[in-house]
Design a protein around this motif. Structure first.
Motif, PDB file in Angstrom:
ATOM      1  N   ALA A  82      79.129 -17.408 -36.436  1.00 29.12           N
ATOM      2  CA  ALA A  82      78.716 -18.719 -35.937  1.00 29.12           C
ATOM      3  C   ALA A  82      79.417 -19.075 -34.638  1.00 29.12           C
ATOM      4  O   ALA A  82      78.934 -19.911 -33.865  1.00 29.12           O
ATOM      5  CB  ALA A  82      78.998 -19.791 -36.987  1.00 29.12           C
ATOM      6  N   ALA A  83      80.567 -18.463 -34.375  1.00 28.70           N
ATOM      7  CA  ALA A  83      81.383 -18.819 -33.209  1.00 28.70           C
ATOM      8  C   ALA A  83      81.081 -17.922 -32.014  1.00 28.70           C
ATOM      9  O   ALA A  83      80.451 -16.866 -32.136  1.00 28.70           O
ATOM     10  CB  ALA A  83      82.867 -18.717 -33.565  1.00 28.70           C
ATOM     11  N   SER A 253      74.283 -12.508 -36.994  1.00 29.49           N
ATOM     12  CA  SER A 253      73.034 -13.188 -36.625  1.00 29.49           C
ATOM     13  C   SER A 253      72.695 -14.283 -37.628  1.00 29.49           C
ATOM     14  O   SER A 253      72.248 -15.372 -37.250  1.00 29.49           O
ATOM     15  CB  SER A 253      71.884 -12.174 -36.540  1.00 29.49           C
ATOM     16  N   VAL A 254      72.922 -14.014 -38.894  1.00 29.12           N
ATOM     17  CA  VAL A 254      72.661 -15.022 -39.934  1.00 29.12           C
ATOM     18  C   VAL A 254      73.581 -16.225 -39.730  1.00 29.12           C
ATOM     19  O   VAL A 254      73.141 -17.387 -39.812  1.00 29.12           O
ATOM     20  CB  VAL A 254      72.861 -14.410 -41.338  1.00 29.12           C
ATOM     21  N   GLY A 255      74.861 -15.973 -39.470  1.00 27.74           N
ATOM     22  CA  GLY A 255      75.804 -17.070 -39.267  1.00 27.74           C
ATOM     23  C   GLY A 255      75.453 -17.937 -38.075  1.00 27.74           C
ATOM     24  O   GLY A 255      75.526 -19.174 -38.140  1.00 27.74           O
ATOM     25  N   LEU A 295      65.645 -17.778 -42.152  1.00 25.68           N
ATOM     26  CA  LEU A 295      67.093 -17.650 -42.327  1.00 25.68           C
ATOM     27  C   LEU A 295      67.426 -17.159 -43.732  1.00 25.68           C
ATOM     28  O   LEU A 295      68.265 -16.265 -43.907  1.00 25.68           O
ATOM     29  CB  LEU A 295      67.770 -18.993 -42.056  1.00 25.68           C
ATOM     30  N   GLU A 296      66.775 -17.756 -44.740  1.00 28.87           N
ATOM     31  CA  GLU A 296      67.026 -17.333 -46.111  1.00 28.87           C
ATOM     32  C   GLU A 296      66.648 -15.869 -46.307  1.00 28.87           C
ATOM     33  O   GLU A 296      67.374 -15.103 -46.963  1.00 28.87           O
ATOM     34  CB  GLU A 296      66.231 -18.208 -47.087  1.00 28.87           C
ATOM     35  N   ALA A 329      64.973 -12.627 -36.277  1.00 30.88           N
ATOM     36  CA  ALA A 329      64.887 -13.995 -36.804  1.00 30.88           C
ATOM     37  C   ALA A 329      65.770 -14.930 -35.985  1.00 30.88           C
ATOM     38  O   ALA A 329      65.373 -16.061 -35.682  1.00 30.88           O
ATOM     39  CB  ALA A 329      65.302 -14.025 -38.279  1.00 30.88           C
ATOM     40  N   LEU A 330      66.960 -14.456 -35.627  1.00 34.03           N
ATOM     41  CA  LEU A 330      67.836 -15.268 -34.778  1.00 34.03           C
ATOM     42  C   LEU A 330      67.164 -15.600 -33.466  1.00 34.03           C
ATOM     43  O   LEU A 330      67.237 -16.741 -32.979  1.00 34.03           O
ATOM     44  CB  LEU A 330      69.151 -14.527 -34.532  1.00 34.03           C
TER      45      LEU A 330
END
Length: 386
Positions: A82-83, A253-255, A295-296, A329-330
């Motif tokens: 995420a960062a 990528s998910v984060g 995302l899921e 997806a990202l």
């Protein structure tokens, strides 16, 4: 499969999330503005990651690492993802290739990488050899008790903040039914070795502050003891690393997608047009629903691959599917977020345009989306003789 978090996993996720929020997020704007991570900030993040027990979490506990199982490690990568990449990468996860170290290599490279005393980078890509790794021209020729290395590597991430490179070079050729193939070997080379020059590469629009370099080898002589693993078997080591690295890209990528979705949802709930929060209009609410669904799906594919890795059953296809879907997806999620924000989504006053730029590279590095599709389709067609 049950991906509900147990108490230990929940504690790990909470620890990493708090670390990211307190130690990384506050410096993202600075890194974006100057395109660098200050040396003192590098030292600060590394020391605090060590103190928090987050350093080398991917390495076995018996070697001094965190010893996390693949699913828990994937959750860590999700939170770190995420960062800003330039900051989260400083919470080091040394390359798992280093576990092939033997003898003195363990004391010189493996153990110092785990304790944070030394830092590695990996050199595989060349100007003429990207996805086609076997076409690399960098070669290492045996000369008595040494190898002499000549060639050029580029797009070598984090070399400017590393002490040694895990180098892949051609050491011979073999004849196959499809013609001659180069034999690849891996080497551990200190970045201050005579004959090796490291220069900063061009600036990238993705991940500011996380630089890539060019490595030029000209008559660079290293001892035979620098060989990592067996001669001509570097491709095997490379394959082991690529599976894990593709899983990391998927988790990161998910984060990042989760963070983008949270911001876009908050914006849609607060931004008012025509007397209504824009989230009440289907033109905004339906894209949010699509973003959440993708995302899921990306997270489940990624966790499934991690679970299979822990069971010793993860295939190249599993890692490729996770990396392909999560990275793409990202890209779609960040693009929709820009649209939801409208003009403000393109302004550097907000982080959305950064997430949009940063998302682009995920479909390229550690194997392009096209390579992932090739791996997946090959696994489907080969059993049928095609």
């Amino acid at each position: 499969m049950d991906f509900g978090l147990d108490a230990e996993q929940a504690a790990v996720v909470d620890t990493v999330r708090r670390f990211v929020t307190r130690e990384l997020y506050p410096y993202e704007d600075e890194v974006e503005r100057v395109g660098e991570v200050r040396p003192e900030l590098v030292a600060q993040i590394r020391s605090r990651a060590l103190a928090a027990g987050l350093y080398a979490a991917n390495m076995p506990a018996e070697l001094g690492g965190g010893g996390l199982d693949p699913v828990t490690m994937t959750l860590v990568e999700r939170e770190l993802g995420a960062a800003s990449y330039a900051l989260q990468f400083l919470v080091a996860r040394p390359s798992n290739i280093l576990q092939a170290c033997a003898g003195d290599q363990r004391d010189r490279y493996l153990l110092p990488a785990i304790t944070g005393e030394r830092h590695d980078c990996l050199a595989m890509t060349e100007p003429g050899a990207g996805s086609d790794v076997r076409s690399m021209s960098t070669r290492a020729v045996r000369d008595g008790s040494d190898y002499v290395i000549d060639g050029t590597k580029h797009f070598i991430s984090n070399a400017d903040k590393s002490d040694f490179v895990i180098l892949f070079a051609a050491t011979g050729v073999e004849s196959t039914s499809h013609g001659q193939k180069k034999l690849i070997s891996a080497f551990l080379v200190d970045l201050d070795t005579p004959g090796l020059t490291v220069t900063r590469g061009p600036s990238s629009v993705s991940h500011r502050g996380y630089h890539h370099s060019e490595l030029a080898f000209e008559g660079c002589r290293v001892p035979a003891a620098a060989l990592l693993g067996e001669e001509h078997h570097g491709f095997d080591l490379m394959g082991q690393w690529l599976g894990a690295s593709r899983l990391t890209v998927a988790a990161n990528s998910v984060g990042r997608a989760r963070r983008v979705l949270e911001l876009a949802t908050a914006w849609a709930a607060q931004r008012v047009q025509f007397g209504e929060p824009i989230g009440r209009f289907q033109g905004v609410s339906f894209p949010l629903a699509d973003m959440a669904t993708e995302l899921e799906a990306a997270e489940l594919l990624t966790l499934q691959a991690a679970w299979k890795l822990g069971e010793g059953r993860m295939t190249d296809r599993d890692a490729a599917m996770a990396k392909l879907f999560a990275a793409e997806a990202l890209g779609r999620i960040t693009d929709r977020a820009v649209q939801i924000y409208g003009g403000m989504g393109l302004m550097d006053e907000l982080p959305i345009e950064r997430f949009w730029r940063d998302a682009r590279v995920e479909r390229i590095w550690d194997g392009t989306s096209e390579i992932q599709r090739h791996i997946i389709s090959r696994s489907m067609l080969r059993p049928l003789g095609a």
